[in-house]
Design an enzyme around this catalytic site. Sequence first.
Site, PDB file in Angstrom:
ATOM      1  N   ASP A  21     -33.024  14.966 -16.988  1.00 29.91           N
ATOM      2  CA  ASP A  21     -34.441  15.753 -16.776  1.00 29.91           C
ATOM      3  C   ASP A  21     -35.613  14.766 -16.880  1.00 29.91           C
ATOM      4  OD1 ASP A  21     -32.364  17.507 -17.296  1.00 29.91           O
ATOM      5  OD2 ASP A  21     -32.692  17.839 -20.167  1.00 29.91           O
ATOM      6  N   GLU A 178     -34.511  27.075 -13.866  1.00 25.41           N
ATOM      7  CA  GLU A 178     -34.557  26.181 -14.843  1.00 25.41           C
ATOM      8  C   GLU A 178     -36.001  25.103 -14.491  1.00 25.41           C
ATOM      9  OE1 GLU A 178     -31.456  25.427 -16.439  1.00 25.41           O
ATOM     10  OE2 GLU A 178     -31.073  23.782 -15.617  1.00 25.41           O
TER      11      GLU A 178
HETATM   12  C1  6LW Z   1     -32.571  21.125 -19.427  1.00 21.51           C
HETATM   13  C2  6LW Z   1     -32.172  21.676 -18.252  1.00 21.51           C
HETATM   14  C3  6LW Z   1     -31.415  20.823 -17.656  1.00 21.51           C
HETATM   15  O1  6LW Z   1     -33.262  21.650 -20.313  1.00 21.51           O
HETATM   16  O2  6LW Z   1     -30.664  20.624 -18.588  1.00 21.51           O
HETATM   17  O3  6LW Z   1     -30.072  20.216 -15.484  1.00 21.51           O
HETATM   18  C4  6LW Z   1     -30.766  20.765 -19.890  1.00 21.51           C
HETATM   19  N1  6LW Z   1     -31.826  20.857 -16.295  1.00 21.51           N
HETATM   20  O4  6LW Z   1     -33.718  21.939 -17.368  1.00 21.51           O
HETATM   21  C5  6LW Z   1     -31.045  20.523 -20.777  1.00 21.51           C
HETATM   22  O5  6LW Z   1     -31.001  18.745 -20.430  1.00 21.51           O
END
Ligand code: 6LW
Length: 503
Positions: A21, A178
């Site tokens: 991240d 996300e």
């Molecule tokens: C993070 C989300 C993700 O909050 O995994 O790969 C989660 N993306 O954006 C935890 O790292």
Amino acid sequence: MPLQHQAARVANPVIPGFHPDPSVCRVGDDYYLACSSFEYFPGVPLFHSRDLVHWTQIGNALDRPGQLRLPASMPSSGGIYAPTLRHHDGRFWLMVTNVAEGAGNLIVTATDPTGPWSDPVRVPGVPGIDPDLAWDEDGTCWCTFAGIAQVRIDPTTGQTYGTPRKLWSGAPGAKAPEAPHLYRVGDYWYLLIAEGGTERGHCVSIARSRTPTGPFEPCPANPVLTHRSTDHPVQNTGHADLVQAHDGSWWLVFLGVRPRGGTPGWHVLGRETFLTPVTWEDGWPVVGEVALDLPAPPWPLVPGPAEEHRDDFGLSELRPTWISLRDRSAEHCSTKERPGWLTLRARGDSLDEPDVVFTGRRQQHLACRARTLVDPSEGRGGLAVRLDERHHYAVEASGGQVRVIARIGSLRTVVATRPVPEGPVVLGVTTREPAPPHGPCTGPDVVCLGVEDPDGTFTVLAELDGRYLSTEVAGGFSGRVIGMYAAAGTVHFDWFDYEPVGR
Ligand code: 6LW
């Protein structure tokens, strides 16, 4: 700092090991980057670079108990998720989610990224993970988070205004929109997101608008980055952040994994931070090819200080690369109690406990070697390769005996034992490629655990299949951490060394 002779290609991942991240920002010619840290303390590792390629860890944003409390009851892969790091108005701003119960989103700030970072400002009005901060020309600040939704915020107080509005959810039907980041580039506001989940389907998409609040028009070429359905050695590519370099060029940092072995492939180092160039066509970013050896950027490379492989625990504070499970109280983890040694005092009687006293470092190389000199005369403890409380291998010493313990899911077994003279003993672990022939069922690596005899010969006591310490087996968001632990009494460690084997 001497300039390195300009290499034609440089190694990717630029920050290997469990560093997911990534969020990046530039201040003049300096780059700063932050990652997630989950159940480990201190939280949010921070890196500095002068060339986007070589990164040196300069600290951790949440390094005081007053900033970060991770309850023992919190499962592994809970805790600290997905920071956004920005520089605005002379200050660094870091917004991150603590998914531990009752914590939520928080903002810390610093004028110097090496710290101190402020106490956290809570943000109860942001009800999702992966918060981003972006400032409009008039100083209005927008917080955009997973979903993808947005709310106006005063980042100095954590006060939000109004209810969050849905902005854009990526491709219709795709799961887990996300990791949003919002940027002003030229006449547009760009909304970069991840979607498809953080596994093999992971990807990066983008949309643009004339205003930071939308409406957003998706890029016709979405996803702008994905390795799904390919046999590329870097998989799960997603969760990205854009940065404009000091020469005006654009770059993307993102997470990816390196699965190995037969089918379905296992990655053992967690999600790592990669870099790739970006160009712009018709007002849209075009992500360059992802390579394990990246074409070097067109500026002098500036390697940071060489990493010290060995720690003699001679400093009163631990280096920032050391991470401990859940917390690091002086009572349980100290370099002051016996100067020149790391002293760990047990709480919980095995690595099966979520809050066992464990201090380690991320495994950053596919093949590596770690060793430590342990004095178990007042307790029981040793050296472990840990993925979580249900997946770990360890070699531990007490009462004139060394034993190798494997925990895989609900199975726990003592794999090997060996008598050793009373007193300090060197324990070691290496990871290596499986011996040929390789087939569809071959694992990603072999983890060898053993002990060094007083004459310096290393005896391997067990060779264990590395797949059981992979994310594909254990689940979750983290990667392997290699470190020292105490499972009974007080255990002292004189030194620890870790080094890559081969490249
Ligand atoms: C993070 C989300 C993700 O909050 O995994 O790969 C989660 N993306 O954006 C935890 O790292």
